[in-house]
Design an enzyme around this catalytic site. Structure first.
Site, short mmCIF file in Angstrom:
data_model
loop_
_atom_site.label_atom_id
_atom_site.label_comp_id
_atom_site.label_asym_id
_atom_site.label_seq_id
_atom_site.Cartn_x
_atom_site.Cartn_y
_atom_site.Cartn_z
N LEU A 67 0.82 -1.22 0.00
CA LEU A 67 0.00 0.00 0.00
C LEU A 67 0.85 1.26 0.00
CD1 LEU A 67 -2.89 -1.01 2.46
CD2 LEU A 67 -2.98 -0.82 -0.04
N ASN A 282 9.39 -8.99 -9.45
CA ASN A 282 10.24 -9.82 -8.59
C ASN A 282 9.35 -10.74 -7.75
OD1 ASN A 282 11.97 -10.85 -6.69
ND2 ASN A 282 12.68 -8.87 -5.91
N ASP A 309 0.41 -9.44 -4.87
CA ASP A 309 1.70 -8.71 -4.86
C ASP A 309 1.53 -7.36 -5.57
OD1 ASP A 309 4.28 -8.00 -4.36
OD2 ASP A 309 5.20 -9.48 -5.69
N HIS A 313 3.96 1.62 -8.74
CA HIS A 313 5.12 2.50 -8.94
C HIS A 313 4.68 3.67 -9.81
CE1 HIS A 313 8.15 -0.05 -7.13
NE2 HIS A 313 7.68 -1.10 -7.78
ZN ZN Z 1 7.98 -10.38 -2.70
#
Ligand code: ZN
Length: 440
Positions: A67, A282, A309, A313
């Site tokens: 968050l 990632n 996940d 950005h």
């Molecule tokens: Zn991770």
């Protein structure tokens, strides 16, 4: 955990929605709960809401959400990230600890929960860091983090390399009831990897990122969890051999659960080889064989849960070249569409299975089964999401309740979409404009 502010919906009847895609029903809602369930078309009551044609599911639980607040508010805030969650059908998210400052003290756990209490559109569960500052050197005060409300311990974004720290975190998890979630990645093996090792790395000339970096740490952690008798949760499984390890550990009765992201279920390293930074994540996007193994594991239950996940950005950060851009993708608003597509067969979508993987299992893993992933039944909380199974929509990165636009699915078309989410009788998202007075 946080609660939602404001008053719940008044008494109303939701007509004709289909629980788990089965026979449609009329639901009578009152005081934030399901007061009665009737066959469709037979309930009489105030303020009917037309749910015909919609699939009714327990609202989703995301064990893995970034968050960004505090510290990364230019990319996301608790308000915007949880609004995205609500639009994606989620009632509950677990807020990862890699904020700035890191959520590694009881005061910071309480700060995240206080912010959420004031601004969030879904319930927020705080994740406490395993190590101070995510530095991998000294254990954070895990018992105090749990006492302050942390439901999960994780250094996600970083791997806890030191096996002694993992062992001690598992012991703390056993004492406190919090689950330890590892971002499994051996720093020595992953090195400066930028793209999945194999054809994608060869084609692009970018530094290769071997699957062994993930697999060796998962193997080690499984042993530590078995020895401690403490729950280990493997974050974002991305390789076929990790699936095999988790499957074997479960056959031994070891206390492990695992998650997979929507993007690892749909995309491959061929997309990453485009060097479009939207596909930089990632762990990295893997091979088609890995994707097949992940899908099979999600269906057979080796992988318990889908977790997004969600990693927002700014456009400026993602505008860098491949090696300079940050890892991560948004995912809360597209997860349902991707998972429904992955689980779609000639017989349609297995909605009961989807609800297991997106709601019930993650609720169990996160220790919140008392409030989330509940049955659609009389007396239960009115906490559900309504999905349009014929939505036929195209992902527009700019059309988001979140603050960032770094979805890897922009321009792709999907069939299914959440249209409204209700949590304890509060309408938290209502794209379809179904509910009276709703402005979400
Ligand atoms: Zn991770």
């Amino acid at each position: 955990m946080t609660a939602l502010s404001g008053a719940p919906l008044g008494d109303l009847v939701l007509t004709g929605a289909a629980p788990f895609g089965g026979a449609p029903v009329d639901l009578v809602l009152s005081a934030g709960r399901i007061a009665a369930v009737f066959p469709a078309g037979t309930a009489a009551g105030p303020s009917p809401v037309d749910g015909r044609g919609l699939v009714l599911l327990p609202a989703f639980v995301d064990l893995h959400t970034h968050l960004r607040e505090p510290g990364g508010e230019d990319a996301e805030t608790i308000a915007t990230g949880t609004a995205a969650a609500a639009h994606g059908g989620y009632s509950d998210v677990f807020a990862m600890a890699n904020c700035s400052p890191v959520t590694d003290t009881p005061e910071r756990v309480r700060h995240v929960l206080d912010l959420a209490e004031r601004t969030a559109s879904c319930r927020v569960h705080a994740v406490g860091a395993i190590t101070e500052g995510l530095a991998g050197q000294r254990l954070a005060p895990l018992d105090e983090l749990a006492a302050a409300g942390a439901r999960m311990f994780s250094d996600d974004g970083r791997c806890v390399d030191d096996p002694v720290l993992v062992r001690d975190a598992l012991a703390a998890g056993l004492r406190t009831g919090a689950v330890v979630a590892q971002h499994a990645q051996c720093g020595r093996l992953a090195g400066e990897g930028q793209i999945n090792a194999g054809p994608a790395a060869e084609r692009t000339g970018l530094p290769p990122w071997p699957a062994t970096g993930e697999e060796t740490v998962v193997a080690r952690d499984l042993v530590l969890a078995a020895d401690a008798g403490a729950a280990l949760h493997v974050c974002h499984v991305s390789t076929a051999r990790t699936v095999a390890l988790v499957r074997w550990a479960k056959e031994q009765g070891w206390p492990v659960t695992a998650e997979v992201t929507p993007h690892h279920l749909l995309l491959t390293d061929a997309e990453a080889a485009s060097e479009d930074t939207r596909f930089k994540v990632n762990p990295p996007l893997r091979s088609p064989a890995d994707v097949r193994a992940l899908r099979a594991a999600l269906i057979d239950g080796t992988i318990d849960a889908v977790a997004t996940d969600h990693a927002p950005h700014t456009a400026a950060a993602k505008a860098a070249d491949w090696c300079g851009a940050p890892f991560g993708m948004t995912g809360l608003e597209t997860a349902l569409a991707v998972v429904a597509e992955v689980l779609h067969t000639a017989r349609g979508v297995d909605w009961a299975l989807l609800a297991q993987r997106m709601s019930q299992a993650p609720a169990r893993i996160g220790g919140i089964s008392a409030i989330a992933g509940r049955p659609i039944a009389v007396g239960e909380p009115a906490t559900f999401t309504l999905v349009d199974p014929l939505a036929r929509w195209t992902v527009d990165p700019a059309d988001t309740a979140g603050r960032s636009h770094n979805t890897p699915f922009g321009g792709l078309s999907f069939t299914h979409r959440p249209v409204a989410t209700v949590v304890d009788g509060h309408v938290t998202a209502d794209r379809g404009g179904l509910f009276p007075g709703s402005t979400r």
